[in-house]
Each structure stands twice: as structure tokens, then as C-alpha cells.
Design an enzyme around this catalytic site. Sequence first.
Site, PDB file in Angstrom:
ATOM      1  N   THR A  77       0.865  -1.177   0.000  1.00 14.26           N
ATOM      2  CA  THR A  77       0.000   0.000   0.000  1.00 14.26           C
ATOM      3  C   THR A  77       0.901   1.225   0.000  1.00 14.26           C
ATOM      4  OG1 THR A  77      -1.831   1.173   1.055  1.00 14.26           O
ATOM      5  CG2 THR A  77      -0.365  -0.069   2.527  1.00 14.26           C
ATOM      6  N   GLU A  78       0.629   2.174  -0.899  1.00 20.25           N
ATOM      7  CA  GLU A  78       1.616   3.222  -1.184  1.00 20.25           C
ATOM      8  C   GLU A  78       1.851   4.184  -0.028  1.00 20.25           C
ATOM      9  OE1 GLU A  78      -1.083   2.398  -3.050  1.00 20.25           O
ATOM     10  OE2 GLU A  78      -1.845   4.128  -4.163  1.00 20.25           O
TER      11      GLU A  78
END
Lengths: 236, 236, 214, 214
Positions: free
Chosen positions: C48-49
Site C-alpha cells: 500500500t503506497e
Amino acid sequence: MINKTCPTVAEAVADIPDGATVMVGGFGASGSPIELLHALIDHGARELTVINNNTGNGEVGLAALIGNGQVRKMICSFPRSSQSKVFPKLYREGKIELEIVPQGTLAERIRVAGAGIPAFYTPTTVGTVLAEGKEVREFDGRQYVLEPWLKADFALIKCEVADRLGNLTYNKTARNFSPLMCMAATTTIVQARKLVARGGIDPESVITPGIFVNRIVEVSEPVHEDTLIAAERSYP
Amino acid sequence: MINKTCPTVAEAVADIPDGATVMVGGFGASGSPIELLHALIDHGARELTVINNNTGNGEVGLAALIGNGQVRKMICSFPRSSQSKVFPKLYREGKIELEIVPQGTLAERIRVAGAGIPAFYTPTTVGTVLAEGKEVREFDGRQYVLEPWLKADFALIKCEVADRLGNLTYNKTARNFSPLMCMAATTTIVQARKLVARGGIDPESVITPGIFVNRIVEVSEPVHEDTLIAAERSYP
Amino acid sequence: MSTGWTREQMAARAAQDIPDGSYVNLGIGIPELVAKFVPEGREFIYHTENGMLGMGPPPADDERDLDLMNAGKKYVTALPGASYFHHADSFSMIRGGHIDVCVLGTMQVSANGDIANWSTGAPDAIPAVGGAMDLVQGVKNIFVITQHTTRDGEPKLIEKCAYPLTGVGVVSRIFTDLAVVDITPKGFQVVELAPGIGFDEVQQKTGTAILPPT
Amino acid sequence: MSTGWTREQMAARAAQDIPDGSYVNLGIGIPELVAKFVPEGREFIYHTENGMLGMGPPPADDERDLDLMNAGKKYVTALPGASYFHHADSFSMIRGGHIDVCVLGTMQVSANGDIANWSTGAPDAIPAVGGAMDLVQGVKNIFVITQHTTRDGEPKLIEKCAYPLTGVGVVSRIFTDLAVVDITPKGFQVVELAPGIGFDEVQQKTGTAILPPT
């Protein structure tokens, strides 16, 4: 003796002048330094340029700072979300400026500002409207856009544990942009959930070394943006 | 199931071909992956380009790899030290190439290679012979040199603790270039002093996330370059 | 006419094309469903960025950690072997080509693999790009999951995107309710039709020429 | 003629000019001695470019940790409050202007603050730059500690460096055995003479004009 601790959030932000550029840590609600933001509202500095991934939610924290008319311009990657109302309204009324920067470019522009690198090439935005007016250059047969560093006068940061030298750790995904902003701001102001004695943080696990931190205030029971929004709170 | 562990150092390096570019972690003796280097000597790949801060010491590890005639070119910041004899001799005989890169530029060129950034501007070397032939450009009234990314086919890395996903921690200043090289190499091969179960490393303290690692070999009692040199050992 | 694949079936079909051991980033919406359909015997690691590898499913309401969110700002969990890192490291993983697969929703995709999924370009719209432009440029394989047409029946697979682009020539494969479609040098190419769907219907609902399954 | 300051006295004099709370990087040789002369009531934090802040003095021989070295590859210790980091972060501290003072040795310094301390430029020399070029460009204040002349009596403070430069116009202050010398817009300027040293001797041993103390 080096002691970067500061007794109150009010004193910590007292010298932020009108017109300052202020980085605010956090990604949405996680890692948002609510107490420092509210102190900045009390302090009242205006005409600020604020750098954050978003524009705040509800009517607390960053959204409240914007709602209070203190922000001239936002630099962010994603200015709207399901619970952001303040910024969209002001933006549509033409009362606040917006610079959109892709999230990874935003992160790297902040990092290189702290690393003494004035510009770098990235593939992000090539061929899109966000590359318009920017230098495009080919390396190894692929096109890249030149992006400049992004500095700030101040950074407002929330961390988990700090010592008096300014060494910091964060909690889970509340880390996000904060270590980068600590590097890129002239004066980095941190609210820590827990202040420990020098040596209380394992040197292997320090995320932000103290050299990047100027002031630390212990805020031992920080409020969380989501909790305030669920309670329909507003500030001031 | 993801399992990046590999039973022996010999198997871990078996596919490194002649002519490969190989990054080697470590700064002087600290963090040097001696067992992997010796496996590479046994394996015998030749015409290698090797990237390391130095050129090894004594007649073990990196110095032994060079002494065995396997290295065509070194890219490093500081090729000589009080105990390096092998490289200086070959260099004076014209039997090995050398590219000198300032230490901070070397680190950043490796980092950006892993970060998808083909080039960046740095103030380092402006006005010196090391900037000759390079693009110089002014930003905010100061001059900077353009530097390209530095990639590798393989990285040989020594770490302290690893899990089967490739998450790594290092020990003290043995960390140095290793986390950057893990990012920049197509295939990253790691020798770990200790292999632990998945979940055995605190997610807050992971220094190299497993995404940057391809193979892990447990070497539970690694030899140290300084110890070998004190014992006047050589390899093979 | 058949209804084709459901949202869940589209996600499940996309999951079939993700190799064991992949590092995967899932966009918001239908792409998130992919995590529910990991094929037997495979393991994916989710990125997840906002700074985590090893993201797990959402927690029970009473087990939420307010400091553990995904890029969609939803509460998530961390699996054993997870790691946290800052945004520059997170986008190094993306930009540097370390993520194997990104599954995105979209507004439009063109026959040469351009994608437009961040802005309608409407004058009153507030632009918001997030990490979309970084993802499409950096991740090795860009998969798109989308209904074949808009709610109004307009094709989303078209010759040239009308909306502002997110990236140029970046999409490799599209999973719609009607078909699996590859981007090839010759344009759209149907790889597989949903059960009960004929090629003619797919061509009819596509805004440009599309090649039949070989 | 007097002998001027000893190596230890030069280091002690340099330490006097480092403010409390400074982040300091010490080069190899005489600069290392600065750490022995921290003025009463001040605290410096030492940075070593191979990846540590909070470096302490060398350990006893039997307390060496083989993984704890400084940039000169000597064994050191870590003080409470230390931190470890990788080389890119370490040189971000340097290049980004976060280190307050760097104390370096040198071969030559010019009147405009150029420094040459990495290579004699001799054809058979093996070039080795290390972190010197990063340090001189990035650290806020570059102090130099050096004998005023070479062993052969040649001036080291000269109009224009003959050896290949490490950096251009970067030095702010020089501590020699004879004097403390600033780099000013008018060139070398004596700030302080060592006890028993006359200005005429300093001028005589300097390779270009030097201004007397004001």
C-alpha cells in the site's frame, strides 16, 4: 547540553510568521499532528503555503486551519476525499490556490530538498497534462520529466517516541511523509506521544535521526482526526 | 509459498555470468559479505564490473576476487587503504580499470537506480576534475553536476537477521551501502547471520523490505575480514 | 444478451493471472476484491503506497488501529512479515519497478494502452491524482478491471482517451464484465470471453476495432 | 622563531570555535583530535559518513565491535542517543546542509577558499576521493586544520591551489600551527596569532598576501 524539548505546543509554533511555507506530516488522518495544527490556529499566522498529501477532513486539524482562512495555497496530491468539505468549498470560490503533485513525486521532491539535490528526473506524468511546461528528457530510450526540490520553512510532525536529541520513531503507517518532511524543513517541530531519556530508543530503530529535528513537545494523549470527526467536533 | 532461502552460498551465486555487474555491500571490512565473495571466487565468473566503496583488504574477500583476476573494472570512491595491496598492484600494471565516484554520489546513484530515477543534480565535484565532461547546470544561483543512476545485475549483501520473505536488518555501521544496493540490483543475494521465522522481525525495524531481496543464505558464523587479515589468511 | 462476469468474478479472473509470490498493489473499488480470490497455493504480498508491505484484510471494528490505514484511508491489518517505510521508499518500490502487478479501475483505456482514470477534465472538477501516475509508470504489469461500458452504455475501451491521461501506453491487460482483453501492437485483442458472451457483443460495446480470440 | 601551536593545541583552538549543540564531522588525522578538546559545558554530536550519529571514543581493544567503525575504518563506540542509517541518508545529512561543522586536513588552501586535499595529481597516484568532495560542498562550515607549511617548508596557504581541487570557495576558517586564518572577500585574514608568533613570520610562510589581525 542539547535539549530540543519545548514545554507547550503554543511555544513550539509561536515564531511561525505570516507567509511561511509549512509542511504537515500525515496521510489522511494517520500521522496528522492535530495538536500542533490547533496551536497554529490559535497562533494565527496567515497567508501560509501548506504541503500535505491531502487537505484535511471534517472541521478539525488541517481542514480547520484552512477553514480559518490561514492558508493561501495548498501543495498536495489528493485534495478531496469523502470527508473533506472545507477545501473544496474554498477552492470552488477561488479563495485558495492549489498545486497538484503526484504522490511519489511529492515524496521525492521533499526528500531531495533535505538531501541537497535541487532536481531529478522521473517517468511520472510523462505524456499527461501535469507534465505541461516541464522539461522532458530521454535517458536510455525512455522519457522523463525534470522535477525540482520542495523545501519548507517549518514542518509540523507527529511521532510516537522521541528523545531530547530529536531521535524519532513513528507508529505503523502514521510514518508516511513525516521522516521526509523532517529533512526538508528549516525548522522541524515534533509532537511526540512519549518522550524518553537519551538512549531510550534503539540506535538500529531510529527512523528520524535527531539532526533533522529542532523542537519536541510531548503530547502524551494525542487526539485522532477520525475520532474528532466521528464526534462531529470542530476547531476552534 | 514465498521462500527466498537458498541452502548454500555456492548455489546462491551459481548463475552469475561472466561480464556481470556486481554490487558488493560493505564499507571497508564492516558489512563485507566474505562468504558470498569466496563462493564467487569458487564459481569463477570473470570480466566482472564490481561496485563497492573500496577495493578490499589483504588477500581475502573482495581483494581476493580482484587478485584472482575476475574483475575487469572497479567502481568505487576510495580504492586504496593501509591494507589494500592487490588492487593498487593490478591498477599500476594496467590490468584493471577504475571509475572513481565521490562517496555520496556513489550512494545516491545506487539509490536512484533502485528508485526509478535515471539522473539527478548534485553540488558534489563542481569545479573539480571529476566534473569534467559532465553537464553542469545552475539552480537557485548555484552550480550542480548531473549524475546518472548506477544499476547492477547482482548485489552480494551481508545482513544480521533475515526472514524467508527477505526482510532484513543489519548490525550497526555494517549497514552502510547494503540497503541501497538491495534496491539497485536485478538479483539481490544475501547472507544472513540469522534466519528467523516470518514475523520474527518487528515491522517497524525492518531496514530492507523483502521486495528488494531475491535469495537468502544463512551463514550463522560469518568470518570477518579484519580477523582473516590479522591471521594473514588468503583465499582460495 | 448474457450479463457476463460479476464484479467478484472479474476480480477472481484477474487474480488467476497474478503469479505466485507477486508483489501486488490494488487500486480502490473492484480491484480491492482481488485479495479475496487468491488462487489455491499462491501467495501475494500486498503493497500500500502510504508505506506498508504485507497488508492484511480489514480488522474487526473493535480491533482497529487508528495508525494502520491503506492508501484508500481504510483501516487494515498487518500480516506476519510486514514492514513499514516512509513515502519515498514506498514510491521507490513503485517507480523503481519492484512491484509486479498493479490492478486499477479506470474511466477509459485506449487501444495503445493509454489510461485515463484520474480526472474527467470537467472545468469545475477538483483535480486529484494521488499515486495513480506513479503506479502506471512504475509497476511492471498494469492490469485494469472495469465494466466494459459506462452506466450510460458508452464504451470505456476506445481508440483514444477523451479524458486527461494518467499514463501513456502503460496498460497490459483489461478484465471487463465481458472479456479479458490484451493490449497488443495491433490494438485490443480478446484473450477470453466471459461465459455466454459472444465476440460480436464485445465488438459492439468497444469503441474501436477489437481482435477476436485466436 | 617560536614553534607555535602543537597538533593538540591546534585541535583545541578549533574546538573553541564550534558552538554548543553542533553536529560535527571530523576528518582523519589532526581533525580527529578535536574530539578530545570539547570546551566545558558544550556538547557536540559526531557524524561519521559511513552511517552513524552519536559516535563515541575508540573502545578498549577487548571491547571492539567489528561492525562498529568510523569513516577512517577505525573501531569506535556509540554513545546513548546514537542512530545508524544507510549511506544515502548519511550523505543527505552532508549534502543537505544538516552538518554544522566539518574539520578537515588539507594539502593546499587558496586565498578564495578553494581546497585541495584528495590527490597530488601525480601520474602514478591512485586517485581516491572518498567523501571529501561531498563534505566540502555540503557542510555549513568547513574548518581546516593544517601545518602552515609542508615538511619541506613550502606554503600550504597559497594564491591558487596547484593540486587538483576538492572544492571551490568552500573553506571558511583555517587553524594552523602559527595562526587562525579566515577566508574573506579580500583573501586570507589572520584572526589570531599563536603565542609568540609574529605576523611577519606568518606572512613569510604564506604563499600569497595575508592580512594582519585587525
